[in-house]
Design a protein around this motif. Structure first.
Motif, PDB file in Angstrom:
ATOM      1  N   TYR A   1       0.796  -1.225   0.000  1.00 23.16           N
ATOM      2  CA  TYR A   1       0.000   0.000   0.000  1.00 23.16           C
ATOM      3  C   TYR A   1       0.830   1.278   0.000  1.00 23.16           C
ATOM      4  O   TYR A   1       0.296   2.368   0.169  1.00 23.16           O
TER       5      TYR A   1
ATOM      6  N   SER B   1      -8.869  -6.568   2.068  1.00 28.76           N
ATOM      7  CA  SER B   1      -8.333  -6.586   0.711  1.00 28.76           C
ATOM      8  C   SER B   1      -8.603  -7.893  -0.024  1.00 28.76           C
ATOM      9  O   SER B   1      -8.956  -7.882  -1.207  1.00 28.76           O
ATOM     10  N   TYR B   2      -8.459  -9.044   0.680  1.00 27.28           N
ATOM     11  CA  TYR B   2      -8.420 -10.317  -0.037  1.00 27.28           C
ATOM     12  C   TYR B   2      -9.442 -11.351   0.430  1.00 27.28           C
ATOM     13  O   TYR B   2      -9.518 -12.435  -0.134  1.00 27.28           O
TER      14      TYR B   2
ATOM     15  N   ASN C   1      -9.854  -5.795  -3.068  1.00 25.13           N
ATOM     16  CA  ASN C   1      -8.803  -5.947  -4.075  1.00 25.13           C
ATOM     17  C   ASN C   1      -9.051  -7.129  -5.007  1.00 25.13           C
ATOM     18  O   ASN C   1      -8.497  -7.176  -6.112  1.00 25.13           O
TER      19      ASN C   1
ATOM     20  N   ALA D   1      -9.370  -1.237  -5.472  1.00 23.03           N
ATOM     21  CA  ALA D   1      -8.272  -1.453  -4.530  1.00 23.03           C
ATOM     22  C   ALA D   1      -8.286  -0.352  -3.474  1.00 23.03           C
ATOM     23  O   ALA D   1      -8.384   0.844  -3.790  1.00 23.03           O
TER      24      ALA D   1
END
Length: 713
Positions: free
Chosen positions: A402, A438-439, A455, A482
């Motif tokens: 990031y 994010s994931y 993301n 993102a």
């Protein structure tokens, strides 16, 4: 960038420029350091784990010492913090009420950094660090910093810092046992042993704690079988040791290992299911402390921490597995700190640099990458005379996924009279998105929702569509991208009045401006009717308010303390949408139907009370060696659920009603203070609310503790 910024400064810090200078006036230095103090607690102890002095932090601070914790009769960290002004304990419903977090100045638990002896603890369940995991047995003190503190502490400290300092000063051999038992078959058993060695050049402290409870159910109307707060048992053991190698160098070791196992059963009138969670938590640190001369100190340390969970949910009758989740997180950290005094102590520089390797694995997230963090920081404290003190700091935090952020801090103190001190500060904080935000690709079967990290959102949703699991994706899903790091700027302005010895009034106003706030938002519906969530950077939010604390010592052995917080916590995006009568937040479903919203309809961010207050009465009757405390905590109503799905808490949504909780503790010392008999009552009025599933009813606890060896004063 980090190396270029910090390395020349470190050469200045560690250089021997003043090696031939005369010895500093110790008394003068002590006076300077006292004038530079901004903590709000009377007790302060030197710590050996790091070189960051809480008395030199620009933000508002609080210190809770071991004596206060003992008087409260508390057993876990959440029980201590829930009685502090402006700090609210909130349970994470999505984690099965297993995760109990803390709010400060309106920031949720996800923005509060929890440290053990100056180093970060890992393991956040749904982004909350569960403070009920931590036993307060053998804690020497708790240091609390409110507001953005990234100039010295880095990422995840937007809302503040809680630094738990375990016992570190050992002068005599000793050992002790403690046992408590009470309501819900709750048992807390602890033991410790400590001794100096090597002609008092070394010390070692060992402690262990076992805790168990049957859990409880405060929602008997809807939850037919099972508990709203799960039964569990936990064990923790820790050690601290130090050895003075020579006149300049001291080697220090600290380690902690803990486990917790809980099994929750639930039935809402359908098939009963069992939710089992096993947690492990291990961390260790090795450090070398070096005093180069009277003016220069260094600390080099390596730190390792591992947190893991193993959770599965299955139908009790058939044994069918509904959900399984295995999670582990590891952090390895290497850091060097330095501290340098100039001009007879009027100028104090503290700096450091280091890096972290973060490794995480989750059975619900495929291909989660490792992360690397790197950081450098510097803070200067300048006290030109007894009236003025200036603080300036700068920190750079970098993340391999990031990017980086430079965060400044500044503060000023003015003491026109010895009984009156003014102080102000401004600091910027930085928080990178979490792995989960994010994931994550996760479906909670028992709670009924699916979450997809931002993301990987578009790719993951396409896969879910091909599998026939998605019914519809809403238009706001186009905004998912993102994530950017969140930032906050904190302003604090306070005044402290010392009317006379033992009579202190402190008032502090604060304003926190948050940008790129990461918000959880529904973006669609699954084929089975469950909600589909993801994360978006919404832009702007703020928290503002006033804190006040009062301490009185009117009679020998009698101490009265109280605190109050007024808080407004809102999203600017919601306010702007309402003012413009447009956008996603422009409507409200009132008793008369759907209409345009007004600013008076918007209550604020969920789980935030407008008013909070605490009061404590401590009394020690020395002829009987008797200690008592009577305490109260109050929270006004706060938003719980957005039932009209307009994206914010309005006056027509579901609220938790305001309430007051009362606590009593009585302790009697016997056998020349070696034996202590303890009794406590939590929640004297037996207040419960099904909307507060982790708040137990009345709890009685009683027990004894015994210390072997001479008692240290």
């Amino acid at each position: 960038m980090c190396t270029r910024f910090i390395f020349p400064a470190f050469l200045l810090l560690t250089g021997n420029t003043y090696a031939s200078a005369p010895v500093a006036d110790t008394a003068g230095l002590q006076k300077v350091q006292q004038l530079n103090s901004i903590d709000v607690h009377a007790h302060y102890y030197k710590k050996t784990d790091d070189l960051i002095d809480i008395k030199k932090i620009a933000a508002p601070t609080l210190v809770i010492d071991a004596k206060t914790i003992q008087r409260m009769g508390s057993r876990r960290l959440d029980e201590v913090l829930r009685e502090q002004a402006g700090m609210a304990v909130v349970s994470d419903l999505g984690a099965g009420n297993r995760s109990i977090g803390i709010q400060m100045q309106g920031f949720s638990s996800a923005y509060v950094l929890v440290l053990l002896n100056g180093l970060p603890l890992s393991g956040r369940f749904n982004e909350n660090f569960d403070i009920s995991r931590i036993s307060v047995q053998h804690i020497e003190r708790i240091e609390i910093i409110k507001g953005a503190s990234s100039s010295l502490y880095g990422s995840e400290a937007l809302g503040g810092v809680i630094n738990i300092i375990t016992r570190q000063h050992v002068h005599k051999p000793g050992a002790g046992l403690s046992a408590l038992y009470g309501t819900y078959n709750t048992a807390d058993i602890s033991a410790f042993a400590e001794t100096p060695f090597a002609h008092k050049k070394g010390t070692v402290h060992l402690s262990a704690d076992y805790y168990r409870t049957d859990g409880f159910n405060v929602n008997t109307e809807y939850l037919k079988d099972g508990q709203t707060a799960p039964p569990y048992h936990s064990f923790s053991g820790q050690t601290r040791a130090s050895l003075q190698l020579n006149d300049r160098n001291t080697l220090q070791l600290s380690a902690r290992a803990a486990s917790r196992n809980s099994t929750m059963t639930r039935s809402y009138g359908t098939q009963p299911f069992r939710d089992q969670l096993d947690e492990t938590d291990v961390n260790a640190a090795l450090s070398l402390r070096t005093n180069l001369n009277e003016y220069t100190r260094l600390l080099t340390r390596y730190y390792f921490t591992h947190y893991g969970t193993d959770q599965d949910v299955q139908i009790i009758e058939t044994g069918k597995l509904l959900q399984e989740n295995k999670f582990s997180q590891q952090i390895q950290r290497l850091e060097i700190q330095g501290n340098r005094l100039f001009h007879d102590g009027r100028l104090n520089l503290t700096g450091g640099m280091g890096g972290e390797l973060l490794h995480m694995r989750n059975s619900t997230m495929a291909g989660t990458p490792d992360q690397q963090n790197y950081f450098g920081y510097m803070q200067a404290n300048f006290t030109p005379n007894r009236k003025y003190g200036l603080i300036a700091g700068l920190r750079y935090d970098g993340n391999s996924l990031y990017g980086g952020k430079l965060n400044p801090t500044a503060g000023v103190e003015y003491t026109p009279f010895r009984w009156w001190q003014l102080k102000g500060s401004v600091g910027q904080g930085f928080k990178a998105p979490t792995y989960a935000q994010s994931y994550q690709v996760f479906t909670n079967i028992t709670q009924g929702y699916t979450v997809v990290g931002a993301n990987t959102f578009h790719t993951a949703v396409e896969d879910l569509k091909k599998a026939g699991l998605v019914q519809s994706v809403w238009s706001n899903a186009a905004s998912v991208k993102a994530l950017e790091a969140e930032t906050a700027v904190s302003w604090n302005l306070g005044s402290r009045f010392t009317i006379k010895e033992g009579y202190t009034l402190s008032v502090n106003g604060f304003y926190n401006n948050i940008r790129h706030l990461i918000n959880t938002e529904q973006v669609g519906i699954m084929r089975n009717g469950q909600q589909l969530f993801s994360y978006l950077n919404l832009g702007k939010a703020y928290t503002t308010g006033l804190e006040a604390s009062l301490e009185l010592n009117p009679l020998p052995g009698l101490k009265l303390t109280g605190g109050y917080q007024y808080l407004v916590a809102k999203s600017r995006d919601v306010e702007d949408s309402i003012r413009n009568s447009a956008g996603a937040y422009g409507k409200v479903r009132s008793d008369q139907g759907i209409r345009s919203a007004t600013t008076s309809d918007y209550f604020g961010l969920p789980n935030r009370s407008r008013h909070m207050a605490t009061m404590q009465v401590y009394y020690t009757f020395r002829p009987w060696a008797l200690q008592t405390s009577l305490r109260a905590s109050y929270r006004s109503k706060y938003g719980f659920l957005d039932i009209d799905n307009n994206g914010y808490i309005d006056n027509y949504d579901i609220f938790v009603k305001g309430y007051t909780l009362l606590y009593l503790s009585i302790q009697k010392s016997l056998l020349k203070e070696k034996l202590m008999v303890k009794f406590s009552i939590d929640n004297i009025s037996n207040y419960t609310d099904y909307l507060m599933p982790a708040q137990p009813g009345r709890v009685f606890m009683g027990g004894v503790s015994y210390r072997f060896g001479a008692r240290e004063k």
